[in-house]
Scaffold this motif. Structure first.
Motif, short mmCIF file in Angstrom:
data_model
loop_
_atom_site.label_atom_id
_atom_site.label_comp_id
_atom_site.label_asym_id
_atom_site.label_seq_id
_atom_site.Cartn_x
_atom_site.Cartn_y
_atom_site.Cartn_z
N VAL A 1 -54.68 -47.81 -27.01
CA VAL A 1 -55.09 -47.30 -25.69
C VAL A 1 -54.42 -48.08 -24.56
N GLU A 2 -54.23 -49.37 -24.79
CA GLU A 2 -53.61 -50.24 -23.81
C GLU A 2 -52.25 -49.70 -23.34
N TYR A 3 -51.49 -49.13 -24.26
CA TYR A 3 -50.18 -48.60 -23.90
C TYR A 3 -50.17 -47.08 -23.81
N PHE A 4 -50.90 -46.45 -24.72
CA PHE A 4 -50.74 -45.01 -24.86
C PHE A 4 -51.82 -44.19 -24.16
N GLY A 5 -52.82 -44.91 -23.63
CA GLY A 5 -53.83 -44.20 -22.85
C GLY A 5 -54.70 -43.32 -23.71
N ALA B 1 -46.94 -31.98 -17.79
CA ALA B 1 -45.73 -32.35 -18.51
C ALA B 1 -46.02 -33.38 -19.58
N SER B 2 -47.09 -33.15 -20.34
CA SER B 2 -47.44 -34.06 -21.44
C SER B 2 -47.51 -35.50 -20.95
N MET B 3 -48.04 -35.71 -19.74
CA MET B 3 -48.08 -37.06 -19.21
C MET B 3 -49.34 -37.78 -19.69
N SER B 4 -49.11 -38.91 -20.35
CA SER B 4 -50.24 -39.67 -20.87
C SER B 4 -50.99 -40.34 -19.73
N ILE B 5 -52.31 -40.36 -19.88
CA ILE B 5 -53.16 -40.97 -18.87
C ILE B 5 -53.19 -42.48 -19.14
N THR B 6 -52.54 -43.28 -18.30
CA THR B 6 -52.52 -44.73 -18.52
C THR B 6 -53.00 -45.44 -17.26
N GLU B 7 -53.40 -46.69 -17.45
CA GLU B 7 -53.91 -47.49 -16.34
C GLU B 7 -52.85 -47.66 -15.26
N ASP B 8 -51.61 -47.91 -15.69
CA ASP B 8 -50.52 -48.10 -14.72
C ASP B 8 -50.31 -46.86 -13.86
N GLN C 1 -37.15 -42.41 -24.29
CA GLN C 1 -36.98 -41.80 -22.97
C GLN C 1 -37.47 -42.78 -21.91
N ARG C 2 -36.62 -42.98 -20.89
CA ARG C 2 -36.91 -43.97 -19.85
C ARG C 2 -38.19 -43.63 -19.09
N GLY C 3 -39.00 -44.66 -18.84
CA GLY C 3 -40.18 -44.47 -17.99
C GLY C 3 -41.36 -43.79 -18.68
N THR C 4 -41.33 -43.73 -20.01
CA THR C 4 -42.45 -43.13 -20.75
C THR C 4 -43.37 -44.25 -21.25
N ILE C 5 -44.54 -43.87 -21.75
CA ILE C 5 -45.43 -44.86 -22.34
C ILE C 5 -44.75 -45.50 -23.54
N HIS C 6 -43.90 -44.74 -24.21
CA HIS C 6 -43.20 -45.27 -25.38
C HIS C 6 -42.23 -46.36 -24.96
N ASP C 7 -41.58 -46.15 -23.80
CA ASP C 7 -40.70 -47.15 -23.22
C ASP C 7 -41.50 -48.42 -22.91
N ASP C 8 -42.65 -48.26 -22.25
CA ASP C 8 -43.52 -49.41 -21.94
C ASP C 8 -43.89 -50.19 -23.19
N PHE C 9 -44.31 -49.44 -24.20
CA PHE C 9 -44.76 -50.05 -25.46
C PHE C 9 -43.62 -50.85 -26.10
N LEU C 10 -42.44 -50.22 -26.20
CA LEU C 10 -41.29 -50.90 -26.81
C LEU C 10 -40.90 -52.13 -26.00
#
Lengths: 262, 253
Positions: A212-216, A95-102, A143-152
């Protein structure tokens, strides 16, 4: 007519749910169940008849074919997509899920299957600069809970972040003028909004974001922790569809450039 | 989560497998915003709904030849359709029309909070109208007759006799409406309002969890329902004091 589309997907969802409920008794158990989202065009969306289509869907089906297993696609809202994997409602998420550390703390990932930058979009000429200072006091939809949400949430502390359950709802509200700008995957915005009728008069602004820190490192397939055998099989299948041209064929259906990234 | 490094892996597993309360504590500000939004949304929609419902209920009970059928249609429509659809129609539906986006109403309709408040108020008004109508129609005929006999006009009779007695009768049904409205208010979270459920969802999304945010929200709703039903019990005791059996020990209450 975005609203009609939402209504249609609600109705077709209900019809599909009914059909599934009837079909339960007779359905064959699939070898592998894959969680998908269904509201993130062009990667994953539903036709008027309730059929799942999109890049993620085609990739999921191609991988299953390569692995020689039967697959069942399970639709799941984004904000429950990892918990439902943990709850064994399905075995993998395409589902287009970005690979992030979190996320790596809670799930394992395969290698990436594509990587595209995130970008802001808004009404033509409304912004020229996407620095946090330039966007202070503005409403940004995400969109809630996305890497974009984290970044913002981490970087744009002086902006008002408005969080939605699906990306489709972000598009609805930016056309309604309830939010000033939005941040999402550049491809999703381009294909899912800017190139549609609703997206006329809107455009990207600011830089390509791929910190990379946010977007993996790109979008990968998430599986439950410790299922190394499944991960290796999926990795091999990704290599196989990359090598034999299946990936390029699927990509060409949706995009006129390479989205795999360097 | 912040303290995960300080506790042993087994403790960490048990805590996070059951209920990681630290994510709730760390995000108490989000929950405070949620509590505030839920309480104000419910209180204001009950207030606006009530203000609308009283005159509508009177027209209905009086069987006004023009207004009564119109009001029936209104209550039928709002009680006959789910609150979620009503909220979506007002939030996403109205926002689709350019006429509305250019109108004086847009500064209000632009805000998710106000859209939810409008939908909830209209919905609650429909339910409250029917609650009050029933209570007015159940006025004992003797009370009306006595009021007529003492020469009260219809308006005075309504103000002094019928409405106060109807409100007392409506109270138990009204407390149900308040709790229904509280539960219905979670719909605000589907149109981006950070209410109690919205706060829970934000926390869930932040940590890729499901249980903690929802459980914390459920506990907050339970607490609110407890306070509401206690409040109504006291209110009923106060308003229905004349209906209580007098105790022999204290005849002069």
């Amino acid at each position: 007519m975005r609203f009609t589309k939402l209504a249609q997907s609600v109705i077709s969802g209900a019809v599909l749910a009914g059909a599934l409920a009837i079909g339960i008794g007779t359905a064959q158990a699939a070898d592998l169940r894959i969680g998908v989202e269904g509201a993130y065009p062009p990667f994953s969306e539903k036709t008027a008849s309730g059929e799942l289509i999109g890049f993620d869907i085609d990739i999921a089906n191609a991988l299953c074919e390569k692995m020689g297993v039967t697959c069942e696609l399970v639709e799941q809202d984004w904000d429950g997509i990892i918990p439902a994997l943990q709850a064994k409602k399905y075995d993998a998420i395409v589902a287009s899920m970005s690979i992030t550390e979190d996320r790596k703390k809670v799930v394992d990932f395969t290698k990436k299957y594509y990587n595209t930058p995130a970008k802001f979009a808004a009404k033509d000429g409304m912004f020229s600069d996407d620095s946090p200072a330039a966007m202070a006091g503005k409403r940004i939809g995400v969109q809630r809970g996305t890497i974009h949400d984290d970044f913002l949430t981490s970087v744009y502390k002086d902006s008002e972040i408005v969080r939605y359950a699906t990306q489709d709802e972000v598009y609805l509200d930016i056309t309604a003028g309830r939010i000033d700008a939005m941040l999402a995957d550049s491809l999703a915005i381009d294909e899912g909004f800017l190139k549609t009728d609703a997206g006329k008069g809107y455009s990207f602004f600011g830089a390509d974001h791929s910190e990379v820190e946010y977007f993996g490192e790109g979008a990968g397939i998430a599986i439950r922790k410790g299922e190394d055998e499944l991960r290796e099989k999926l990795n091999d299948a990704i290599d196989a569809i990359r090598a034999d041209g299946t990936y390029d064929k699927i990509q060409a259906k949706y995009f006129d450039f390479d989205i795999y990234g360097g | 989560m912040a303290d995960a490094a300080q506790i042993s892996p087994i403790q960490d597993f048990i805590v996070s497998a059951i209920f990681d309360y630290t994510v709730v504590v760390d995000n108490y500000e989000t929950f405070l915003i949620g509590i505030w939004n839920t309480i104000t949304l419910v209180a204001l929609s009950l207030l606006f709904g009530g203000l609308l419902a009283v005159p509508l209920a009177v027209f209905r009970a009086e069987r006004h030849p023009i207004f009564s059928p119109l009001i029936w249609c209104y209550t039928y429509l709002f009680r006959g359709t789910p609150l979620l659809i009503q909220t979506f129609l007002i939030y996403y539906g109205l926002g689709q029309f350019e006429v509305i986006r250019d109108s004086f109403a847009w500064p209000v309709l632009r805000e998710a909070y106000w859209c939810a408040l409008i939908a909830f108020s209209l919905n609650s008004a429909a339910y409250q109208t029917e609650i009050f109508r029933g209570a007015i129609e159940a006025t004992p005929f003797g009370e009306v007759e006595a009021a007529k006999a003492s020469g009260m006009s219809r308006l005075t009779m309504m103000r002094r006799i019928i409405l106060p007695s109807a409100f007392r009768r409506a109270l138990p049904a009204y407390s149900n409406e308040v709790i229904f409205m509280l539960h219905g208010s979670v719909i605000a979270s589907t149109v981006t309002v950070v209410d109690i459920l919205g706060a829970g969802r934000t926390v869930n999304a932040k940590y890729y969890i499901y249980l903690e945010g929802f459980l914390a929200a459920a506990i907050l709703y339970l607490t609110l329902v407890f306070l509401i039903s206690r409040g109504f019990k006291l209110w009923e005791k106060h308003w229905h004091a004349h209906l209580r059996p007098r105790s022999a020990a204290s005849p002069a209450e």
